[in-house]
Design a protein around this motif. Structure first.
Motif, PDB file in Angstrom:
ATOM      1  N   ARG A  29      -5.882 -11.082  15.251  1.00  0.00           N
ATOM      2  CA  ARG A  29      -6.400  -9.767  15.660  1.00  0.00           C
ATOM      3  C   ARG A  29      -5.105  -9.010  16.119  1.00  0.00           C
ATOM      4  NH1 ARG A  29     -11.502  -8.417  15.685  1.00  0.00           N
ATOM      5  NH2 ARG A  29     -13.008  -9.976  15.235  1.00  0.00           N
ATOM      6  N   ASP A  30      -3.838  -9.738  16.351  1.00  0.00           N
ATOM      7  CA  ASP A  30      -2.866  -9.147  17.007  1.00  0.00           C
ATOM      8  C   ASP A  30      -1.996  -8.364  15.813  1.00  0.00           C
ATOM      9  OD1 ASP A  30      -2.267 -11.580  16.448  1.00  0.00           O
ATOM     10  OD2 ASP A  30      -0.410 -11.684  17.644  1.00  0.00           O
ATOM     11  N   VAL A  31      -2.480  -8.598  14.626  1.00  0.00           N
ATOM     12  CA  VAL A  31      -1.484  -8.192  13.442  1.00  0.00           C
ATOM     13  C   VAL A  31      -1.623  -6.938  13.482  1.00  0.00           C
ATOM     14  CG1 VAL A  31      -1.509  -8.165  10.905  1.00  0.00           C
ATOM     15  CG2 VAL A  31      -1.671 -10.667  12.094  1.00  0.00           C
ATOM     16  N   ASP A  32      -0.559  -6.292  13.102  1.00  0.00           N
ATOM     17  CA  ASP A  32      -0.523  -4.775  12.687  1.00  0.00           C
ATOM     18  C   ASP A  32      -0.778  -4.606  11.352  1.00  0.00           C
ATOM     19  OD1 ASP A  32       0.280  -2.192  12.722  1.00  0.00           O
ATOM     20  OD2 ASP A  32       2.018  -2.137  14.134  1.00  0.00           O
ATOM     21  N   SER A  33      -1.743  -4.177  11.201  1.00  0.00           N
ATOM     22  CA  SER A  33      -2.368  -4.143   9.810  1.00  0.00           C
ATOM     23  C   SER A  33      -1.640  -2.958   8.798  1.00  0.00           C
ATOM     24  CB  SER A  33      -3.740  -4.020   9.682  1.00  0.00           C
ATOM     25  OG  SER A  33      -4.181  -2.885  10.274  1.00  0.00           O
ATOM     26  N   LYS A  34      -1.374  -1.835   9.611  1.00  0.00           N
ATOM     27  CA  LYS A  34      -0.463  -0.746   9.240  1.00  0.00           C
ATOM     28  C   LYS A  34       0.933  -1.408   8.655  1.00  0.00           C
ATOM     29  CE  LYS A  34      -1.230   3.343  10.422  1.00  0.00           C
ATOM     30  NZ  LYS A  34      -1.729   4.042   8.969  1.00  0.00           N
ATOM     31  N   ALA A  35       1.575  -1.873   9.687  1.00  0.00           N
ATOM     32  CA  ALA A  35       3.007  -2.207   9.459  1.00  0.00           C
ATOM     33  C   ALA A  35       3.018  -3.328   8.333  1.00  0.00           C
ATOM     34  CB  ALA A  35       3.592  -3.070  10.790  1.00  0.00           C
TER      35      ALA A  35
END
Length: 212
Positions: free
Chosen positions: A155-161
């Motif tokens: 859940r802490d993953v920056d999906s946009k990046a």
């Protein structure tokens, strides 16, 4: 064949021609001969060589937007989808063949040439090309967010990046292949995606293997 069908077929044939021939050095006589029509037939639908080229490139963009616009499927594991991204050039070839474009668009460098020539001659095309790549990146971001919801991705993953990183690597790998004629991305692409997956997965493959 109706008027619109005839016009579309001319655009598709012109797309194949321009993918293999220098735009600046080509004239309408060359184009008409390659397309198997008279110059008058071209003028019936297009006002100039530039008008025909613009219509042809827009046809390619429509084709690619249809392919990417459907979004990436969300019903298979994220790591499998990431691996499948590196077969998209093959998908593009298949789409081209289905339209009767057996030659000309079978290499990414030809598509790249069409885009670069198009932007140079028609700056307004930049907006459509930007939309194509933005749509692809947005689809990847949606895919990653779906993986977070399903519990596959942290859940802490920056999906946009991460979506931008994958897009940048994919395009960069194809670009290198276009200039060097090497297809390293076919082998290295899945390995890079595996590396990304190891960073974003809730439980990495290494952790799973360690429990065995």
């Amino acid at each position: 064949m109706g008027t619109s069908d005839t016009k579309k077929q001319l655009e598709l044939k012109a797309l194949q021609f321009f993918a293999r021939n220098d735009f600046e050095r080509s004239n309408l006589n060359d184009i008409a001969k390659a397309l198997g029509v008279t110059k008058g037939a071209i003028y019936h639908y297009f006002s100039s060589k530039e008008d025909l080229f613009l219509a042809a490139v827009n046809q390619l963009l429509d084709m690619m937007m249809d392919m990417f616009g459907q979004g990436l499927p969300r019903d298979i594991p994220i790591n499998i989808l990431l691996d499948n991204l590196f077969h998209m050039e093959e998908m593009m070839v298949e789409v081209s063949r289905s339209l009767g474009l057996e030659e000309g668009l079978n290499e990414y460098k030809n598509i790249l040439y069409l885009f670069l020539t198009g932007i140079k001659k028609f700056p307004d095309l930049q907006e459509r090309i930007d939309a194509l790549y933005s749509g692809f990146t947005d689809s990847l971001e949606d895919l990653l967010n779906a993986g977070i919801v399903r519990g596959e991705i942290r859940r802490d993953v920056d999906s946009k990046a991460i979506a931008y990183e994958i897009t940048a690597f994919y395009e960069g790998a194809l670009l290198l292949g276009a200039f060097s004629n090497k297809k390293d991305y076919i082998v290295l692409g899945p390995r890079v995606c595996q590396s990304i997956w190891e960073r974003i997965a809730v439980e990495s493959v290494a952790a799973i293997e360690g429990r065995k």
